[in-house]
Every structure is written in structure tokens, then in C-alpha cells.
Enzyme design. Structure first.
Site, PDB file in Angstrom:
ATOM      1  CG  HIS A 196      -1.032  31.109  27.827  1.00  0.00           C
ATOM      2  ND1 HIS A 196      -1.846  30.562  26.863  1.00  0.00           N
ATOM      3  CD2 HIS A 196       0.087  30.331  27.856  1.00  0.00           C
ATOM      4  CE1 HIS A 196      -1.233  29.504  26.333  1.00  0.00           C
ATOM      5  NE2 HIS A 196      -0.076  29.335  26.923  1.00  0.00           N
ATOM      6  NE  ARG A 246      -2.825  24.932  27.033  1.00  0.00           N
ATOM      7  CZ  ARG A 246      -1.896  25.547  26.309  1.00  0.00           C
ATOM      8  NH1 ARG A 246      -0.630  25.466  26.663  1.00  0.00           N
ATOM      9  NH2 ARG A 246      -2.210  26.291  25.263  1.00  0.00           N
ATOM     10  CD  GLN A 291      -0.388  26.595  30.487  1.00  0.00           C
ATOM     11  OE1 GLN A 291       0.062  26.413  29.365  1.00  0.00           O
ATOM     12  NE2 GLN A 291      -0.403  25.638  31.403  1.00  0.00           N
ATOM     13  CG  ASP A 338       6.029  31.186  32.487  1.00  0.00           C
ATOM     14  OD1 ASP A 338       6.661  30.310  31.854  1.00  0.00           O
ATOM     15  OD2 ASP A 338       5.373  32.090  31.922  1.00  0.00           O
ATOM     16  CB  CYS A 348       2.701  27.273  31.462  1.00  0.00           C
ATOM     17  SG  CYS A 348       4.119  28.369  31.282  1.00  0.00           S
ATOM     18  NE  ARG A 353       1.543  30.616  21.830  1.00  0.00           N
ATOM     19  CZ  ARG A 353       2.099  29.679  22.582  1.00  0.00           C
ATOM     20  NH1 ARG A 353       3.347  29.298  22.366  1.00  0.00           N
ATOM     21  NH2 ARG A 353       1.435  29.130  23.575  1.00  0.00           N
TER      22      ARG A 353
HETATM   23  N1   CP Z   1       2.453  26.231  27.687  1.00  0.00           N
HETATM   24  C1   CP Z   1       2.418  26.504  26.372  1.00  0.00           C
HETATM   25  O1   CP Z   1       1.630  27.314  25.897  1.00  0.00           O
HETATM   26  O2   CP Z   1       3.308  25.794  25.611  1.00  0.00           O
HETATM   27  P1   CP Z   1       3.667  26.040  24.086  1.00  0.00           P
HETATM   28  O3   CP Z   1       4.407  27.346  24.014  1.00  0.00           O
HETATM   29  O4   CP Z   1       4.548  24.862  23.746  1.00  0.00           O
HETATM   30  O5   CP Z   1       2.420  26.077  23.280  1.00  0.00           O
HETATM   31  N1  NVA Z   2       5.500  33.240  29.541  1.00  0.00           N
HETATM   32  C1  NVA Z   2       5.923  32.326  28.499  1.00  0.00           C
HETATM   33  C2  NVA Z   2       4.917  31.239  28.343  1.00  0.00           C
HETATM   34  C3  NVA Z   2       5.203  30.241  27.247  1.00  0.00           C
HETATM   35  C4  NVA Z   2       4.103  29.219  27.114  1.00  0.00           C
HETATM   36  C5  NVA Z   2       6.104  33.104  27.211  1.00  0.00           C
HETATM   37  O1  NVA Z   2       5.307  34.012  26.932  1.00  0.00           O
HETATM   38  O2  NVA Z   2       7.065  32.832  26.483  1.00  0.00           O
END
Ligand code: CP
Ligand code: NVA
Length: 309
Positions: A134, A297, A137, A229, A269, A107
């Protein structure tokens, strides 16, 4: 599942419609086997490195438990504890880690950094969220829609809010599966044009379509799925106040969902901010599938891990 061993998963746009379908079919199969207490032990003795430059609850736990269920295990790679933080380069880091690990889930703040890591690594690199994508997701999201609705071809998916990482991958997966994806996003927060152009290309093969509008009601009319989101993604915290203003008319609430089909699914998400992008009444209501979605997931990612590693 054939022909995916050794591949990276940085974006679903690197995968064909057929491959995305195959991954989702595989996820359904792995989920059923897992529920029967018989998750295939295909990653016995394999190790996944996990690197997080941003916070996570779902991604971290679902990847770790997923590897365990497949017979493998994970190694946590905290960037601050690695020589990376003292100036060791990506090339040496990636080549070294490739000697020990069978894959890396990362990430990262910047998608370009993930591509750089993938360029120098000889093992699969899996994107656990970047500034623009993502993919894991989106696979879990489509798995959820397929489970609830059966066939998804031609269904209308409405995404309301920020044209962000989650929206890009969701639109790609939805179009790959033949859905009509309507994205209602304010000017200034539109999805990336180049990414949308690639998604449209994908639609030529699948029959899926993507439309962009500034009218959440147009997007919500007759929708089978309403998805939103957060208004302020990780890394954009200093814009939070401006964003609350810009997205004021983009809240998913009782009025907006009244335009959707009676049996619409609400999806998010997570993490969510109640009374910002969605009211508690909707996210905690009978049409909400957010925990089912979070649970998926685990299964969608096991399919990815088993296929790539
Ligand atoms: N939806 C998602 O990716 O959640 P986290 O940020 O908790 O991993
Ligand atoms: N769009 C959000 C998703 C988190 C899972 C972010 O990037 O923070």
C-alpha cells in the site's frame, strides 16, 4: 520533480531512497501551495482511470479530489461494467486504456495482477492497495511523521499487529527515511521475508533499520510512533475469528503506549476497529494523528500523480 515521468508505482521498493525523499519533499511543497489556494495545475487535460476490486473510502476520494486539484480528472472503471468481466484479457484492456488515459490507479486483490496490467500498459500504473503493498498510504504516513516530528532519521517507529500490505509499505518508507522500524507480529502473521530482505537492503543506503519481534512492549519502548492496522484485512474475512485469538496480545491500548515516549504519535491507516486492534482511548486520544494522516493521502498522492503522469 525529475525523472519519474512514465514510471509505475507498484511498490516503494522499486524506488531509490533519493526518489522517495524527493517525492516526500514534493508532497510538502504541493501541500503548502494547495493550502495557499495555488495547487499547481500540472495535470490539465489529463485523465486517471480508477479501478477498485475492493472497497475504499480514503483512496477513492483522495485520488479523485487530488486529480481535480491538479487540473485533471478521473474516469471510474468498474471491473464489473467492463468487458474484462466477460473475458476480455488484461493485454487488450491495458493496451486499449493506454490509448485514452494518462495513468491508472488500481486497488486489486493480487499484486501479480497489477504487475500484469503494468506489463501491458504504456501508461503509469499506481497501486492503491494490493494483498502485499500500500505504497500511497506509506508516503502519506511518512509525510505526517515529518510534519509532526521534523527530522525523522533515527526515530523509532513501532508497528504492532498483522504483517500485512500496510506494514510492508510502511516499513519500506520508514527505513528509506532512516527510521528504526520495529514490527511486533505474532508467528503465523509475520511480514513477508523476501520483502523484509529488500527493505534491509534499502537500509544500507539510508541508515534505516527493521527489526521483527513477537513482543509488542519491546517494539513500543521509547517509540516515537506507534502504528497499527486491522487484524482482518479485506479478503481475509473467513479468518476473522482465528485472528481475534492470534492478535489478542497485540492490542494498542493505554498500557502498551505507556512504554512509548510521552509525545508519541498514534497512527492507523483506517478504517479502524475500536476495542480490537486499538482502544478508543488511544485512537480518540490526544496523541492520535489518524485524521491528519488520512488528510495527507491527498497531498502525498498529488505528488505521485504529478511526478508520474
Ligand atoms: N487507508 C485506506 O486505504 O483507506 P480506504 O480503504 O478507505 O481507501
Ligand atoms: N490492511 C487493510 C488496509 C485497508 C486500508 C486491508 O488490506 O484491508
Amino acid at each position: 520533480i525529475k525523472n519519474m515521468k512514465g514510471r509505475d508505482m507498484i511498490t516503494l521498493l522499486d524506488y531509490s531512497v533519493e526518489e522517495i525523499e524527493a517525492l516526500l519533499d514534493y508532497a510538502i511543497e504541493i501541500k503548502a501551495l494547495t493550502k495557499a489556494g495555488d495547487c499547481p495545475q500540472v495535470l490539465k487535460g489529463k485523465s486517471l482511470g480508477m479501478m477498485f476490486e475492493k472497497k475504499s473510502t480514503r483512496t477513492r476520494v483522495s485520488f479523485e479530489v487530488g486529480m481535480l486539484q491538479l487540473g485533471g480528472h478521473v474516469v471510474h472503471l468498474n471491473p464489473n461494467e467492463m468487458q474484462l468481466s466477460r473475458g476480455e484479457g488484461v493485454k487488450d484492456t491495458a493496451a486499449t486504456l493506454s490509448e485514452y488515459l494518462d495513468g491508472i490507479m488500481i486497488r486489486a486483490n493480487s499484486n501479480a495482477d497489477v504487475m500484469e496490467l503494468a506489463k501491458h500498459a504504456s501508461i503509469p500504473i499506481i497501486n492503491g492497495l494490493t494483498d502485499i503493498y500500500h505504497p500511497c498510504q506509506a508516503l502519506a504516513d511518512l509525510l505526517t511523521v515529518i510534519e509532526v516530528k521534523g527530522s525523522v532519521k533515527g526515530l523509532k517507529l513501532c508497528y504492532v499487529g498483522d504483517g500485512n500490505n500496510v506494514s510492508h509499505s510502511l516499513a519500506a518508507a520508514g527505513v528509506a527515511m532512516g527510521m528504526e522500524v520495529y514490527m511486533a507480529c505474532p508467528i503465523g502473521y509475520l511480514p513477508d521475508e523476501k520483502i523484509i530482505a529488500k527493505i534491509k537492503e534499502m537500509g544500507k543506503e539510508s541508515g534505516g533499520k527493521v527489526f521483527i519481534t513477537q513482543d509488542p512492549k519491546e517494539a513500543a519502548v521509547n517509540a516515537d510512533v506507534i502504528y497499527t492496522d486491522v487484524w482482518t484485512s479485506m479478503g481475509f474475512e473467513e479468518e476473522a475469528e482465528a485472528r481475534i485469538g492470534a492478535f489478542a496480545d497485540y492490542q494498542v491500548n493505554k498500557e502498551l503506549v505507556s512504554y512509548a515516549k510521552d509525545d508519541y504519535m498514534f497512527m492507523h491507516c483506517l478504517p479502524a476497529h475500536r476495542e480490537e486492534e486499538v482502544t478508543a482511548e488511544v485512537i480518540d486520544g490526544p496523541n492520535s494523528y489518524v485524521y491528519h494522516e488520512a488528510g495527507n493521502r491527498l497531498h502525498a498522492q498529488k505528488a505521485v500523480l504529478a511526478a508520474l503522469l
